[in-house]
Enzyme design. Structure first.
Site, PDB file in Angstrom:
ATOM      1  N   SER A  54      -0.088 146.154  69.883  1.00  0.00           N
ATOM      2  CA  SER A  54       0.691 147.345  69.518  1.00  0.00           C
ATOM      3  C   SER A  54       0.654 147.606  68.013  1.00  0.00           C
ATOM      4  O   SER A  54       0.570 148.757  67.583  1.00  0.00           O
ATOM      5  CB  SER A  54       2.139 147.198  69.990  1.00  0.00           C
ATOM      6  OG  SER A  54       2.763 146.081  69.401  1.00  0.00           O
ATOM      7  N   TRP A  55       0.713 146.546  67.192  1.00  0.00           N
ATOM      8  CA  TRP A  55       0.633 146.750  65.747  1.00  0.00           C
ATOM      9  C   TRP A  55      -0.767 147.234  65.359  1.00  0.00           C
ATOM     10  O   TRP A  55      -0.909 148.061  64.466  1.00  0.00           O
ATOM     11  CB  TRP A  55       1.006 145.465  65.002  1.00  0.00           C
ATOM     12  CG  TRP A  55       2.486 145.296  64.839  1.00  0.00           C
ATOM     13  CD1 TRP A  55       3.449 145.711  65.715  1.00  0.00           C
ATOM     14  CD2 TRP A  55       3.176 144.694  63.743  1.00  0.00           C
ATOM     15  NE1 TRP A  55       4.694 145.392  65.238  1.00  0.00           N
ATOM     16  CE2 TRP A  55       4.561 144.761  64.031  1.00  0.00           C
ATOM     17  CE3 TRP A  55       2.764 144.075  62.570  1.00  0.00           C
ATOM     18  CZ2 TRP A  55       5.525 144.249  63.175  1.00  0.00           C
ATOM     19  CZ3 TRP A  55       3.728 143.560  61.702  1.00  0.00           C
ATOM     20  CH2 TRP A  55       5.089 143.656  61.995  1.00  0.00           C
ATOM     21  N   ASP A  93      -8.234 130.955  66.499  1.00  0.00           N
ATOM     22  CA  ASP A  93      -7.063 130.229  66.039  1.00  0.00           C
ATOM     23  C   ASP A  93      -6.899 130.487  64.547  1.00  0.00           C
ATOM     24  O   ASP A  93      -7.814 130.237  63.763  1.00  0.00           O
ATOM     25  CB  ASP A  93      -7.268 128.730  66.305  1.00  0.00           C
ATOM     26  CG  ASP A  93      -6.048 127.892  65.949  1.00  0.00           C
ATOM     27  OD1 ASP A  93      -5.133 128.410  65.281  1.00  0.00           O
ATOM     28  OD2 ASP A  93      -6.026 126.714  66.336  1.00  0.00           O
ATOM     29  N   ASP A 118       3.068 139.623  63.545  1.00  0.00           N
ATOM     30  CA  ASP A 118       4.253 139.834  64.379  1.00  0.00           C
ATOM     31  C   ASP A 118       4.389 138.691  65.383  1.00  0.00           C
ATOM     32  O   ASP A 118       5.079 138.804  66.382  1.00  0.00           O
ATOM     33  CB  ASP A 118       4.143 141.180  65.108  1.00  0.00           C
ATOM     34  CG  ASP A 118       5.420 141.547  65.857  1.00  0.00           C
ATOM     35  OD1 ASP A 118       6.515 141.194  65.375  1.00  0.00           O
ATOM     36  OD2 ASP A 118       5.325 142.162  66.931  1.00  0.00           O
ATOM     37  N   LYS A 158       6.959 138.238  60.741  1.00  0.00           N
ATOM     38  CA  LYS A 158       8.232 138.068  61.443  1.00  0.00           C
ATOM     39  C   LYS A 158       8.841 136.726  61.062  1.00  0.00           C
ATOM     40  O   LYS A 158       8.143 135.715  60.959  1.00  0.00           O
ATOM     41  CB  LYS A 158       8.016 138.128  62.950  1.00  0.00           C
ATOM     42  CG  LYS A 158       9.303 137.918  63.760  1.00  0.00           C
ATOM     43  CD  LYS A 158       9.031 137.897  65.239  1.00  0.00           C
ATOM     44  CE  LYS A 158       8.686 139.261  65.747  1.00  0.00           C
ATOM     45  NZ  LYS A 158       8.549 139.296  67.229  1.00  0.00           N
TER      46      LYS A 158
END
EC number: 2.1.1.205
Length: 288
Positions: A54-55, A93, A118, A158
């Site tokens: 979504s970002w 990763d 996020d 975040k």
């Protein structure tokens, strides 16, 4: 995005489906950008822990309309990400050294303007444990970000606000000109999550990002050390993002009278759901 009853009453969840976003978290980046103008004059972007994307959707749409030159957007996650226009996805990763090398190749050796994350762990409900795991995730993202960012670049991640989050602010202030704790309107007030917005990347002389990987911790900041400038001991300001008259993420909203409820399908179905094996066994008739 799931289909539990709480989701159905969450207006941001419904708006995300109506507007074609893969997850309601898209509104968080939109509101952060509205407050801090994160995507102005940005050409090279890295979206860490990006699934379901979504970002990356926001980055793709916003940068396509702002930049005269096509922006290079790289999305990284351990999980596969369904293709997005204008976005290069890496299933990798973020703690592995080869990930940095692959991103720099995609940028033609040029540094990034903006790095965001996020990502968050699957929460256990044990706040101290969740905050610790999230702190390690931020550390991994920061290690990669400081290896990629140009001077003056921006890093957004975040965080879970806990007892020792002020130490994180102080440590980030050693690397960035401005550090702000931001809470978008679309982030539920009942959630510990917020976003640390770090603007103006200014590494100290001799700074080596690899040192974070070796120590697995930032160097503790001695707040009583007289050699540390007073500004570095300051607390990061808190900013609420988004129109305060906008929808409340903690409230539930009923449909207007006369409006028929229509169930909308997910914008993008999970590419690697945890129940994938069960589905395969069910189709094969071997599920027991």
């Amino acid at each position: 995005m799931g289909k539990c009853s709480k989701d159905k009453r969450d207006l941001y969840y419904r708006k995300a489906k109506e507007q074609g976003w893969r997850a309601r978290s898209a509104f968080k980046l939109l509101q952060l950008d509205s407050e801090f103008h994160l995507l102005d004059d940005v050409e090279r972007v890295v979206d860490l822990c990006a699934a379901p994307g979504s970002w990356s959707q926001v980055l793709s749409r916003k940068l396509a309309s702002k930049s005269a030159n096509p922006a290079t957007i790289v999305s990284v996650d351990l999980q596969p990400i369904a293709p997005l226009p204008g976005v290069t996805t890496l299933q990798a990763d973020i703690t592995h050294p080869s990930t940095l090398t692959n991103i720099l190749k995609l940028f033609g050796g040029e540094p990034a303007d903006f790095v965001c994350s996020d990502g968050a762990p699957d929460v256990t409900g044990l706040h101290d444990l969740d905050e610790y795991i999230q702190g390690q995730l931020i550390l991994s993202a920061l290690t990669l970000a400081t290896s990629l960012l140009r001077e003056g670049g921006t890093f957004v991640a975040k965080i879970f606000r806990g007892r020792d989050v002020d130490l994180l602010y102080s440590q980030l202030a050693l690397l960035f000109d401005h550090v702000t704790c931001a809470k978008p309107r679309s982030s539920r007030a009942s959630s510990l999550e917020a976003f640390v917005v770090c603007q103006g990347y200014r590494p100290r002389p001799g700074w080596q990002p690899e040192s974070l990987q070796l120590k697995h911790t930032l160097v503790p900041l001695d707040l009583n050390d007289a050699s540390i400038d007073a500004a570095e001991r300051s607390v990061a300001p808190f900013v609420a993002c988004g129109d305060l008259s906008d929808y409340d993420a903690d409230a539930t909203y009923q449909l207007e009278k006369g409006v028929q409820a229509v169930s909308l399908e997910p914008v993008q179905k999970p590419t690697a759901p945890p129940y994938k094996t069960a589905l395969e066994k069910k189709r094969a008739g071997t599920l027991r």
